[in-house]
Scaffold this motif. Structure first.
Motif, PDB file in Angstrom:
ATOM      1  N   ASP A 253       0.827  -1.212   0.000  1.00 30.78           N
ATOM      2  CA  ASP A 253       0.000   0.000   0.000  1.00 30.78           C
ATOM      3  C   ASP A 253       0.862   1.264   0.000  1.00 30.78           C
ATOM      4  N   CYS A 256       1.926   1.703  -3.617  1.00 31.89           N
ATOM      5  CA  CYS A 256       0.805   2.202  -4.428  1.00 31.89           C
ATOM      6  C   CYS A 256       0.601   3.702  -4.205  1.00 31.89           C
ATOM      7  N   GLU A 260       0.822   6.603  -7.074  1.00 34.18           N
ATOM      8  CA  GLU A 260      -0.215   7.623  -7.300  1.00 34.18           C
ATOM      9  C   GLU A 260       0.413   9.006  -7.378  1.00 34.18           C
ATOM     10  N   THR A 263       2.471   9.567 -10.584  1.00 39.33           N
ATOM     11  CA  THR A 263       1.663   9.742 -11.790  1.00 39.33           C
ATOM     12  C   THR A 263       1.126  11.163 -11.881  1.00 39.33           C
ATOM     13  N   ASN A 264       0.876  11.755 -10.727  1.00 37.01           N
ATOM     14  CA  ASN A 264       0.270  13.088 -10.719  1.00 37.01           C
ATOM     15  C   ASN A 264       0.890  13.908  -9.576  1.00 37.01           C
ATOM     16  N   CYS A 322      -5.737  10.967   0.960  1.00 31.81           N
ATOM     17  CA  CYS A 322      -6.936  10.413   0.329  1.00 31.81           C
ATOM     18  C   CYS A 322      -7.706  11.480  -0.441  1.00 31.81           C
ATOM     19  N   TYR A 325      -5.549  12.096  -3.609  1.00 31.11           N
ATOM     20  CA  TYR A 325      -5.451  10.903  -4.478  1.00 31.11           C
ATOM     21  C   TYR A 325      -6.586   9.934  -4.129  1.00 31.11           C
ATOM     22  N   PRO A 326      -7.813  10.277  -4.535  1.00 33.72           N
ATOM     23  CA  PRO A 326      -8.991   9.512  -4.070  1.00 33.72           C
ATOM     24  C   PRO A 326      -9.027   8.049  -4.531  1.00 33.72           C
ATOM     25  N   LYS A 327      -8.217   7.704  -5.541  1.00 35.10           N
ATOM     26  CA  LYS A 327      -8.245   6.293  -5.978  1.00 35.10           C
ATOM     27  C   LYS A 327      -7.507   5.364  -5.009  1.00 35.10           C
ATOM     28  N   TRP A 328      -6.632   5.962  -4.198  1.00 36.22           N
ATOM     29  CA  TRP A 328      -5.807   5.141  -3.299  1.00 36.22           C
ATOM     30  C   TRP A 328      -6.595   4.765  -2.035  1.00 36.22           C
ATOM     31  N   ARG A 329      -6.370   3.561  -1.578  1.00 32.61           N
ATOM     32  CA  ARG A 329      -6.941   3.169  -0.280  1.00 32.61           C
ATOM     33  C   ARG A 329      -6.082   2.056   0.323  1.00 32.61           C
ATOM     34  N   THR A 331      -5.411  -1.518   1.191  1.00 32.01           N
ATOM     35  CA  THR A 331      -5.960  -2.778   0.666  1.00 32.01           C
ATOM     36  C   THR A 331      -5.653  -3.967   1.578  1.00 32.01           C
TER      37      THR A 331
END
Ligand code: NAD
Length: 355
Positions: A253, A256, A260, A263-264, A322, A325-329, A331
């Motif tokens: 995590d 990841c 994120e 990438t941005n 979060c 980068y709302p796609k990350w969580r 896992t």
């Protein structure tokens, strides 16, 4: 395909980053001189992990290089134009730094500066990630009002429920020498982002964990706790009635989150990164849970005096990351993390001929 440099590539986070980016087809270069074995002796040796990576990767090149060696770093940066630098190499222990203050500072602060400067000179458009630590806040998090529960400390006020945010101050607090050397690196990295406009991101880790940690008494608490449960020995708990709380995040995590950001990128941003409330656990709770999962009684002893500058209850507030980068969580739950560590520790024990 990108050129990615991972420092501390044989360590917990570095090796996870190498595997992750190699799997995606990038050209990954790793720097690691096995200094963890210098800091912690034979149990900290990471060569097994380097060899594992060399076996399972497709495009990974290992460099036995010291991040304090500016000349060799310069040669490497001249020969490859990196797109992403994931800086994980460090002297990672709060307590160890007390015995080796100069070495700790040279690796953590100066080593980081060497890498930032090499990036600025040779690949200023690269994304640069620094693995920082929650110890940059020193013991300031201990100033929050706490309540004592049966098995853990917790925050007393509802507004603190999600944990410590990036607004916590980093000065006028007791850091430990490690916290101070990491805070120097953290500030310098922010400065390269702000002053030079470089794409620098800083992650202040809670407890980062996973099966590829060379867990030792002074660093890697869950990994070491499981090791003691499975292989024997005695774990020492220092202070706070063994109710101190840590939040734990799996290395997958963490990587990841790094991806994120890469990438941005949002230059100079600082993020707290840990397991958050869901993945938080106290010493007493961890001991009970590991005993239950391994079916073994864990030997431990209690020392009244807490470690200097240690946190009583630390939970990373993940809201800022979060929201950016709302796609990350998260896992991997605490249960998943413990299962993986127990499995890998059992394998290690079997490989070494134990039962
Ligand atoms: N593990 C945690 O709980 C945690 C918590 C907060 C922050 N962090 C930070 O995250 C980063 C990664 O931590 P980790 O747990 O993967 O550590 P780790 O000790 O497992 O890995 C670090 C690696 O860096 C290498 N290294 C050390 N000094 C070096 C040098 N001078 N030159 C080249 N290589 C060198 C070591 O040999 C080791 O393999 C560190 O910056 C650490 O401070 C870790």
């Amino acid at each position: 395909m990108k050129f990615i440099l991972v420092t501390g590539s044989s360590g917990l986070i570095g090796s996870e980053a190498v595997e992750h980016f190699d799997r995606q087809g990038h050209r990954v270069h790793g720097i690691d001189n096995n200094m963890r074995a210098v800091f912690f002796g034979e149990p900290g040796d990471t060569t097994w992990n380097r060899d594992r990576l060399l076996k399972i990767t497709k495009n990974f090149t290992h460099h036995d290089l010291d991040i304090r060696d500016r000349t060799r770093l310069d040669t490497l940066f001249r020969s490859i134009r990196f797109d992403l630098i994931v800086h994980c190499a460090a002297q990672p222990s709060h307590d160890k730094a007390r015995d080796i203050p100069i070495l700790d500072f040279e690796v953590n602060a100066l080593g980081t500066l060497n890498l930032l400067e090499a990036t600025r000179l040779h690949c200023p458009n690269a994304v640069f990630i620094l693995l920082s630590t929650n110890k940059v806040y020193g013991d300031a998090p201990n100033e929050l009002p706490l309540k004592e529960l049966e098995m853990r400390w917790d925050y007393a006020r509802p507004e603190d429920y999600q944990g410590i945010s990036e607004n916590c101050r980093i000065d006028r607090t007791l850091h430990s020498l490690f916290g101070a050397s990491k805070a120097s690196a953290d500030l310098m990295a922010q400065e390269y982002g702000r002053y030079f406009g470089m794409k620098v991101g800083i992650f202040r880790g809670g407890c980062l964990t996973g099966p590829f940690h060379s867990g030792v008494e002074l660093h890697g608490f869950l990994s070491y706790l499981v090791k003691v449960a499975i292989s024997g020995g005695t774990y020492t708990v220092f202070g706070y009635k063994a109710k101190q709380v840590r939040d734990n995040i799996h290395s997958h995590d963490v990587v990841c989150a790094i991806e994120e950001f890469a990438t941005n990128p949002r230059p100079s941003e600082v993020y707290n990164l840990g397991g958050g409330r869901e993945n938080s656990i106290s010493m007493l709770e961890a001991i009970a849970r590991i005993e239950n999962m391994t079916g073994k009684k864990l030997q431990w002893r209690y020392v009244e005096e807490a470690r200097r500058g240690d946190h009583i209850c630390y939970i990373s507030n993940l809201s800022k990351f979060c929201s950016h980068y709302p796609k990350w969580r998260i896992t991997r739950t605490l249960e998943n993390i413990l299962e993986e560590i127990i499995f890998s520790q059992r394998q290690l024990l079997t490989a070494s001929g134990g039962s």
